[in-house]
Design an enzyme around this catalytic site. Structure first.
Site, PDB file in Angstrom:
ATOM      1  N   ILE A  13      -6.126   3.434  -4.619  1.00  0.00           N
ATOM      2  CA  ILE A  13      -6.450   2.058  -4.982  1.00  0.00           C
ATOM      3  C   ILE A  13      -7.811   1.670  -4.426  1.00  0.00           C
ATOM      4  CG2 ILE A  13      -5.745  -0.358  -4.806  1.00  0.00           C
ATOM      5  CD1 ILE A  13      -2.844   0.619  -4.586  1.00  0.00           C
ATOM      6  N   ASN A  33      -9.567   7.588   7.082  1.00  0.00           N
ATOM      7  CA  ASN A  33      -9.341   8.806   7.880  1.00  0.00           C
ATOM      8  C   ASN A  33      -9.099  10.032   7.003  1.00  0.00           C
ATOM      9  OD1 ASN A  33      -6.723   8.516   6.945  1.00  0.00           O
ATOM     10  ND2 ASN A  33      -5.784   8.330   8.972  1.00  0.00           N
ATOM     11  N   THR A  36      -5.026  10.797   3.091  1.00  0.00           N
ATOM     12  CA  THR A  36      -4.603  10.902   1.687  1.00  0.00           C
ATOM     13  C   THR A  36      -5.763  10.694   0.727  1.00  0.00           C
ATOM     14  OG1 THR A  36      -3.972   8.559   1.628  1.00  0.00           O
ATOM     15  CG2 THR A  36      -2.238  10.138   2.178  1.00  0.00           C
ATOM     16  N   ASP A  52      -9.682   6.117  11.837  1.00  0.00           N
ATOM     17  CA  ASP A  52      -8.282   5.758  11.673  1.00  0.00           C
ATOM     18  C   ASP A  52      -8.125   4.331  12.180  1.00  0.00           C
ATOM     19  OD1 ASP A  52      -5.410   5.444  12.349  1.00  0.00           O
ATOM     20  OD2 ASP A  52      -5.285   7.573  11.876  1.00  0.00           O
ATOM     21  N   ALA A  75      -5.810   0.473   3.766  1.00  0.00           N
ATOM     22  CA  ALA A  75      -5.310   1.590   4.569  1.00  0.00           C
ATOM     23  C   ALA A  75      -3.855   1.337   4.953  1.00  0.00           C
ATOM     24  CB  ALA A  75      -6.167   1.751   5.821  1.00  0.00           C
ATOM     25  N   SER A 118       3.217  -5.606  -0.556  1.00  0.00           N
ATOM     26  CA  SER A 118       4.034  -4.884  -1.534  1.00  0.00           C
ATOM     27  C   SER A 118       5.194  -5.723  -2.029  1.00  0.00           C
ATOM     28  CB  SER A 118       4.562  -3.584  -0.923  1.00  0.00           C
ATOM     29  OG  SER A 118       5.394  -2.914  -1.836  1.00  0.00           O
ATOM     30  N   TYR A 142       9.221   0.358   5.721  1.00  0.00           N
ATOM     31  CA  TYR A 142       7.962   0.077   5.022  1.00  0.00           C
ATOM     32  C   TYR A 142       7.912  -1.376   4.564  1.00  0.00           C
ATOM     33  CZ  TYR A 142       4.429   0.197   1.320  1.00  0.00           C
ATOM     34  OH  TYR A 142       3.344  -0.079   0.527  1.00  0.00           O
ATOM     35  N   ASN A 171       4.564  -1.348  -8.530  1.00  0.00           N
ATOM     36  CA  ASN A 171       4.310   0.095  -8.436  1.00  0.00           C
ATOM     37  C   ASN A 171       2.994   0.424  -9.127  1.00  0.00           C
ATOM     38  OD1 ASN A 171       7.233  -0.194  -7.892  1.00  0.00           O
ATOM     39  ND2 ASN A 171       7.154   2.035  -7.799  1.00  0.00           N
ATOM     40  N   ILE A 201      14.149  13.931 -10.779  1.00  0.00           N
ATOM     41  CA  ILE A 201      14.440  12.502 -10.761  1.00  0.00           C
ATOM     42  C   ILE A 201      15.498  12.273  -9.695  1.00  0.00           C
ATOM     43  CG2 ILE A 201      15.426  10.570 -12.057  1.00  0.00           C
ATOM     44  CD1 ILE A 201      14.342  11.880 -14.610  1.00  0.00           C
TER      45      ILE A 201
END
Length: 330
Positions: A13, A33, A36, A52, A75, A118, A142, A171, A201
């Site tokens: 993103i 960092n 990913t 980081d 991040a 989120s 999370y 999502n 799945i």
């Protein structure tokens, strides 16, 4: 011209946000960092700081050097299942890392923070699209860390006058999404189907999700940076309000991947997914009502699921071809 710092800016993103900030004509730098993200995701010439968010001295040095006016905080530790297995790690990154950023924002007189929250986990199970006033019932560490993040934003807004906008993403999917690990079902399916590898799945595939294209999410971040604010804190859902279950998503992706394979002359057959055990922390139904973003932020999703998935599949197919891992018929 505004000086912007995007944390996690070399990621999925974040890199799209960086591109949009540049297109607008502002100065932008990236703190990442590379756990990913990847440098190749960034346009040439963008100042990059390897750091980081948990490392206090390094983050402080970045803020001293770049002196941003706006910080876009992308991040994060983003895997629900990892947060269930390692809640302390999730909290280190998503809570302590955020606090480190916010404290430096206050110290260097940053005007505004845009925070990647989120909606996909904050509201818990919902039968109808949840709006911003819906009860918050996160069921994973999370989701709890994102809820806590918004509470810290409100504290810093009230205590220090730091303007804050929390964007509650649905999502998110699209080009450059990292297919490794456990986050990003679209990316995982694209990568594995196009490589001729099996896909799984989790559960019966009936989980409904609200899928929003990364290009639309990047636009929401741009609008949030410039939003006139009467209150110092605002939260917006960023999604489509349209539910798609995992079985439906897999069928669409399989068809698109098969078409991409034929178009590129691939010798690989895209396998159909199989079903495996359900994952801890997964919601059965999660949809977002985004009316407030339309009314106050001037944002509405512009990308249909079909167009967005086609763009994602094409990106992954081209990437596999460029790297020589996409087998082509002789």
């Amino acid at each position: 011209m505004t000086r912007v710092l995007v944390t996690g800016g070399a990621g999925f993103i974040g890199s799209h946000i960086v591109e949009r900030v540049l297109q607008r004509g502002d100065d932008v730098a990236v703190l990442d960092n590379l756990s990913t993200g990847a440098r190749e995701n960034l346009p040439a010439g963008v100042p990059f700081f390897m750091a980081d968010t948990r490392h206090r001295q390094r983050v402080a040095a970045v803020f001293e050097e770049w002196r941003p006016e706006v910080v876009c905080h992308q991040a994060a530790q983003m895997s629900v299942s990892l947060s269930v297995r390692e809640p302390s790690f999730d909290a280190e990154v998503n809570v302590l890392g955020l606090l480190n950023v916010l404290e430096n924002c206050v110290r260097t007189s940053v005007r505004r923070v845009v925070f990647a929250s989120s909606g996909g986990v904050l509201y818990g199970e919902v039968a109808e699209p949840a709006d911003e006033e819906s009860p918050q019932r996160p069921i994973s560490p999370y989701g709890i860390s994102k809820q806590m993040g918004e509470q810290y934003l409100q504290f810093f807004a009230n205590e220090h006058g730091l303007e804050s906008v929390a964007l509650r993403y649905a999502n998110v999917y699209g080009p450059r999404q990292n297919p490794h690990g456990e986050a990003g079902v679209v990316a995982i399916f694209c990568q594995r189907m196009l490589a001729g590898e099996p896909t799984t799945i989790h559960g019966d595939g009936g989980c409904r999700r609200d899928y929003v294209a990364v290009s639309d999410v990047a636009e929401a971040n741009l609008l949030s940076m410039a939003l006139p604010m009467t209150d110092r804190f605002a939260a917006f859902n960023i999604g489509t309000g349209i539910g798609t279950n995992v079985n439906q998503l897999a069928e669409r992706l399989l068809s698109l991947c098969q078409s991409a394979s034929r178009r590129l002359g691939s010798a690989i057959e895209c396998p159909r997914p199989v079903h495996g055990p359900a994952r801890a922390g997964d919601l059965q139904s999660n949809l977002l009502n985004c009316r407030k973003a339309g009314e106050q932020l001037g944002w509405r999703p512009q990308t249909t699921l079909t167009d967005g998935l086609s763009s994602a599949v094409d990106w992954f197919a081209n990437r596999l071809t460029e790297r020589g891992t996409f087998s082509v018929r002789e």
